[in-house]
Scaffold this motif. Sequence first.
Motif, PDB file in Angstrom:
ATOM      1  N   ALA A 151      40.733   2.736 -39.481  1.00 59.39           N
ATOM      2  CA  ALA A 151      40.505   2.019 -40.747  1.00 59.39           C
ATOM      3  C   ALA A 151      39.715   0.727 -40.583  1.00 59.39           C
ATOM      4  O   ALA A 151      39.922  -0.240 -41.317  1.00 59.39           O
ATOM      5  CB  ALA A 151      41.848   1.731 -41.432  1.00 59.39           C
ATOM      6  N   GLY A 152      38.824   0.699 -39.592  1.00 57.37           N
ATOM      7  CA  GLY A 152      37.969  -0.467 -39.431  1.00 57.37           C
ATOM      8  C   GLY A 152      38.631  -1.675 -38.803  1.00 57.37           C
ATOM      9  O   GLY A 152      38.047  -2.776 -38.786  1.00 57.37           O
ATOM     10  N   LEU A 153      39.843  -1.523 -38.273  1.00 55.54           N
ATOM     11  CA  LEU A 153      40.520  -2.643 -37.628  1.00 55.54           C
ATOM     12  C   LEU A 153      39.789  -3.002 -36.335  1.00 55.54           C
ATOM     13  O   LEU A 153      39.409  -2.137 -35.560  1.00 55.54           O
ATOM     14  CB  LEU A 153      41.973  -2.282 -37.321  1.00 55.54           C
ATOM     15  CG  LEU A 153      42.869  -2.088 -38.547  1.00 55.54           C
ATOM     16  CD1 LEU A 153      44.188  -1.450 -38.156  1.00 55.54           C
ATOM     17  CD2 LEU A 153      43.120  -3.429 -39.228  1.00 55.54           C
ATOM     18  N   SER A 154      39.621  -4.277 -36.105  1.00 55.66           N
ATOM     19  CA  SER A 154      38.860  -4.728 -34.942  1.00 55.66           C
ATOM     20  C   SER A 154      39.771  -4.951 -33.739  1.00 55.66           C
ATOM     21  O   SER A 154      40.995  -5.022 -33.864  1.00 55.66           O
ATOM     22  CB  SER A 154      38.108  -6.011 -35.280  1.00 55.66           C
ATOM     23  OG  SER A 154      39.012  -7.019 -35.683  1.00 55.66           O
ATOM     24  N   ARG A 155      39.169  -5.059 -32.584  1.00 58.32           N
ATOM     25  CA  ARG A 155      39.911  -5.301 -31.350  1.00 58.32           C
ATOM     26  C   ARG A 155      40.687  -6.618 -31.442  1.00 58.32           C
ATOM     27  O   ARG A 155      40.199  -7.626 -31.972  1.00 58.32           O
ATOM     28  CB  ARG A 155      38.939  -5.342 -30.169  1.00 58.32           C
ATOM     29  CG  ARG A 155      39.614  -5.387 -28.798  1.00 58.32           C
ATOM     30  CD  ARG A 155      38.588  -5.602 -27.715  1.00 58.32           C
ATOM     31  NE  ARG A 155      37.660  -4.477 -27.617  1.00 58.32           N
ATOM     32  CZ  ARG A 155      37.837  -3.404 -26.847  1.00 58.32           C
ATOM     33  NH1 ARG A 155      38.925  -3.319 -26.110  1.00 58.32           N
ATOM     34  NH2 ARG A 155      36.936  -2.435 -26.824  1.00 58.32           N
ATOM     35  N   SER A 156      41.907  -6.606 -30.943  1.00 59.65           N
ATOM     36  CA  SER A 156      42.773  -7.792 -30.913  1.00 59.65           C
ATOM     37  C   SER A 156      42.945  -8.425 -32.296  1.00 59.65           C
ATOM     38  O   SER A 156      42.925  -9.654 -32.445  1.00 59.65           O
ATOM     39  CB  SER A 156      42.208  -8.834 -29.935  1.00 59.65           C
ATOM     40  OG  SER A 156      42.121  -8.306 -28.625  1.00 59.65           O
ATOM     41  N   SER A 157      43.156  -7.583 -33.314  1.00 60.98           N
ATOM     42  CA  SER A 157      43.295  -8.094 -34.681  1.00 60.98           C
ATOM     43  C   SER A 157      44.733  -8.102 -35.189  1.00 60.98           C
ATOM     44  O   SER A 157      45.006  -8.689 -36.237  1.00 60.98           O
ATOM     45  CB  SER A 157      42.444  -7.256 -35.641  1.00 60.98           C
ATOM     46  OG  SER A 157      42.845  -5.890 -35.621  1.00 60.98           O
ATOM     47  N   CYS A 158      45.659  -7.477 -34.479  1.00 58.71           N
ATOM     48  CA  CYS A 158      47.039  -7.353 -34.958  1.00 58.71           C
ATOM     49  C   CYS A 158      48.013  -8.107 -34.066  1.00 58.71           C
ATOM     50  O   CYS A 158      47.947  -8.021 -32.836  1.00 58.71           O
ATOM     51  CB  CYS A 158      47.464  -5.881 -35.003  1.00 58.71           C
ATOM     52  SG  CYS A 158      46.576  -4.884 -36.197  1.00 58.71           S
ATOM     53  N   ASP A 159      48.928  -8.820 -34.686  1.00 57.80           N
ATOM     54  CA  ASP A 159      50.020  -9.442 -33.953  1.00 57.80           C
ATOM     55  C   ASP A 159      51.129  -8.426 -33.672  1.00 57.80           C
ATOM     56  O   ASP A 159      51.811  -8.510 -32.647  1.00 57.80           O
ATOM     57  CB  ASP A 159      50.607 -10.607 -34.763  1.00 57.80           C
ATOM     58  CG  ASP A 159      49.604 -11.718 -34.987  1.00 57.80           C
ATOM     59  OD1 ASP A 159      49.317 -12.461 -34.039  1.00 57.80           O
ATOM     60  OD2 ASP A 159      49.090 -11.819 -36.127  1.00 57.80           O
ATOM     61  N   VAL A 160      51.302  -7.499 -34.606  1.00 53.69           N
ATOM     62  CA  VAL A 160      52.391  -6.525 -34.517  1.00 53.69           C
ATOM     63  C   VAL A 160      51.905  -5.168 -35.021  1.00 53.69           C
ATOM     64  O   VAL A 160      51.172  -5.093 -36.005  1.00 53.69           O
ATOM     65  CB  VAL A 160      53.612  -6.952 -35.373  1.00 53.69           C
ATOM     66  CG1 VAL A 160      54.793  -6.004 -35.145  1.00 53.69           C
ATOM     67  CG2 VAL A 160      54.008  -8.379 -35.080  1.00 53.69           C
ATOM     68  N   ILE A 161      52.319  -4.109 -34.337  1.00 53.99           N
ATOM     69  CA  ILE A 161      52.151  -2.747 -34.838  1.00 53.99           C
ATOM     70  C   ILE A 161      53.527  -2.106 -34.875  1.00 53.99           C
ATOM     71  O   ILE A 161      54.276  -2.180 -33.900  1.00 53.99           O
ATOM     72  CB  ILE A 161      51.203  -1.913 -33.962  1.00 53.99           C
ATOM     73  CG1 ILE A 161      49.772  -2.485 -34.007  1.00 53.99           C
ATOM     74  CG2 ILE A 161      51.192  -0.449 -34.424  1.00 53.99           C
ATOM     75  CD1 ILE A 161      48.772  -1.716 -33.159  1.00 53.99           C
ATOM     76  N   VAL A 162      53.865  -1.502 -36.013  1.00 55.82           N
ATOM     77  CA  VAL A 162      55.175  -0.885 -36.191  1.00 55.82           C
ATOM     78  C   VAL A 162      55.008   0.609 -36.483  1.00 55.82           C
ATOM     79  O   VAL A 162      54.179   0.990 -37.310  1.00 55.82           O
ATOM     80  CB  VAL A 162      55.938  -1.547 -37.368  1.00 55.82           C
ATOM     81  CG1 VAL A 162      57.306  -0.895 -37.544  1.00 55.82           C
ATOM     82  CG2 VAL A 162      56.080  -3.047 -37.131  1.00 55.82           C
ATOM     83  N   ALA A 163      55.795   1.434 -35.800  1.00 56.17           N
ATOM     84  CA  ALA A 163      55.790   2.881 -36.035  1.00 56.17           C
ATOM     85  C   ALA A 163      57.240   3.345 -36.145  1.00 56.17           C
ATOM     86  O   ALA A 163      57.966   3.359 -35.143  1.00 56.17           O
ATOM     87  CB  ALA A 163      55.082   3.618 -34.904  1.00 56.17           C
ATOM     88  N   ILE A 164      57.655   3.698 -37.349  1.00 59.76           N
ATOM     89  CA  ILE A 164      59.045   4.077 -37.606  1.00 59.76           C
ATOM     90  C   ILE A 164      59.134   5.580 -37.842  1.00 59.76           C
ATOM     91  O   ILE A 164      58.476   6.120 -38.729  1.00 59.76           O
ATOM     92  CB  ILE A 164      59.594   3.318 -38.827  1.00 59.76           C
ATOM     93  CG1 ILE A 164      59.538   1.807 -38.575  1.00 59.76           C
ATOM     94  CG2 ILE A 164      61.030   3.756 -39.145  1.00 59.76           C
ATOM     95  CD1 ILE A 164      59.917   0.972 -39.772  1.00 59.76           C
ATOM     96  N   ASN A 165      59.958   6.244 -37.024  1.00 62.98           N
ATOM     97  CA  ASN A 165      60.159   7.693 -37.148  1.00 62.98           C
ATOM     98  C   ASN A 165      58.834   8.452 -37.177  1.00 62.98           C
ATOM     99  O   ASN A 165      58.671   9.412 -37.931  1.00 62.98           O
ATOM    100  CB  ASN A 165      60.979   8.013 -38.403  1.00 62.98           C
ATOM    101  CG  ASN A 165      62.428   7.598 -38.257  1.00 62.98           C
ATOM    102  OD1 ASN A 165      63.003   7.664 -37.173  1.00 62.98           O
ATOM    103  ND2 ASN A 165      63.032   7.164 -39.347  1.00 62.98           N
ATOM    104  N   LEU A 166      57.903   8.019 -36.375  1.00 60.55           N
ATOM    105  CA  LEU A 166      56.591   8.657 -36.326  1.00 60.55           C
ATOM    106  C   LEU A 166      56.444   9.587 -35.135  1.00 60.55           C
ATOM    107  O   LEU A 166      55.976  10.716 -35.277  1.00 60.55           O
ATOM    108  CB  LEU A 166      55.492   7.581 -36.273  1.00 60.55           C
ATOM    109  CG  LEU A 166      54.061   8.070 -36.044  1.00 60.55           C
ATOM    110  CD1 LEU A 166      53.569   8.870 -37.254  1.00 60.55           C
ATOM    111  CD2 LEU A 166      53.130   6.891 -35.771  1.00 60.55           C
ATOM    112  N   LEU A 167      56.859   9.129 -33.957  1.00 57.56           N
ATOM    113  CA  LEU A 167      56.542   9.855 -32.731  1.00 57.56           C
ATOM    114  C   LEU A 167      57.223  11.209 -32.633  1.00 57.56           C
ATOM    115  O   LEU A 167      56.638  12.167 -32.123  1.00 57.56           O
ATOM    116  CB  LEU A 167      56.902   8.996 -31.514  1.00 57.56           C
ATOM    117  CG  LEU A 167      56.196   7.634 -31.437  1.00 57.56           C
ATOM    118  CD1 LEU A 167      56.607   6.906 -30.168  1.00 57.56           C
ATOM    119  CD2 LEU A 167      54.688   7.808 -31.514  1.00 57.56           C
TER     120      LEU A 167
END
Length: 239
Positions: free
Chosen positions: A96-112
Motif C-alpha cells: 500500500a505504498g508504505l515506505s521503508r522504516s515508516s512504522c513504529d508498530v505492526i500488529v497482526a491478530i489471528n492472521l498467521l
Amino acid sequence: MLLSPQAERNWEGVCSVLQEALEEQSHRQLFALELGSGTGQHVIRFAQKMPFVTWQPSDIQEEAQQSIKAYIAATNAMTVLPPVHLDASEPWEKWAGLSRSSCDVIVAINLLQYSPFKTAQGVFNGAGHIIKQNGLLVTYGAYAINGTITPRCNEILEEELRKMNPEWGLPDVDVLRQLAYANGMRMERMVSRVHCSVKSDDKNFHHFCHTGGDGRMLQMPHFQKTIEMCITAFFIDKK
C-alpha cells in the motif's frame, strides 16, 4: 458493519499488552499498521485507548474494508486512517505504498494461523523493512511451541484449519523466531492469554474469523466449554 464476538472477547487483553509496551513512547505520536484488520473492531478499540497512535488498518477483502470504514464513521475515530488493500504475503514494496522504516508498530491478530506459511514469511520480511529502528512487530493467536500444540482445544483448532486448507495451521513459535532473526529482529517476550469459549444454544451463532489468506470471512462454531491459550509474541527491530 461486521461483528466478531471473538474480537469483542480478546481486544481488551491484546490492548492492555500493547499499552504496556508503548507506554514509554506515549509522549509522542506513533504510527501503527494493522495487518488483516478484518471487521475493524480491534483497530477502533485500540485507537480509543491509545490516542497517541495513528492507525493504518488494512485487509485484502472489500467487505472487511467497508466494515472498517463503517466503524470509523460510527465512532468518529480521528486517529484511524481509511483502510487500504494489503496482501501481507506480497513483497513489502507492494504494501500500500508504505515506505521503508515508516512504522513504529505492526500488529497482526489471528492472521498467521489462517494463512499459508508464505504469509508469515511476508509479514516478517515486510516488517524487517517497514518497521523503524527499535520498533515492534506484535503477533497474536494460537501457536505451537517446539512442535507441541496444547491444550486440546488448540489441537482441535489445528485439525479444523487443516481440513479447511492444508496450508493453514498453527505456526510454531520457534519457526517465527527464526523468521524474525533472518529479518533483523529478535523475540522480546511472549505473553499468555487464556480464553473460555462456551458454545451458544443458538445454532446460527458463530464468530467470524478473517482468514488473511484468501480473503474469505469464515464462520467458525464455538467449541464446547474449552480453554484456548493464545500467545502474544513481540519482535523488536535490532538493526
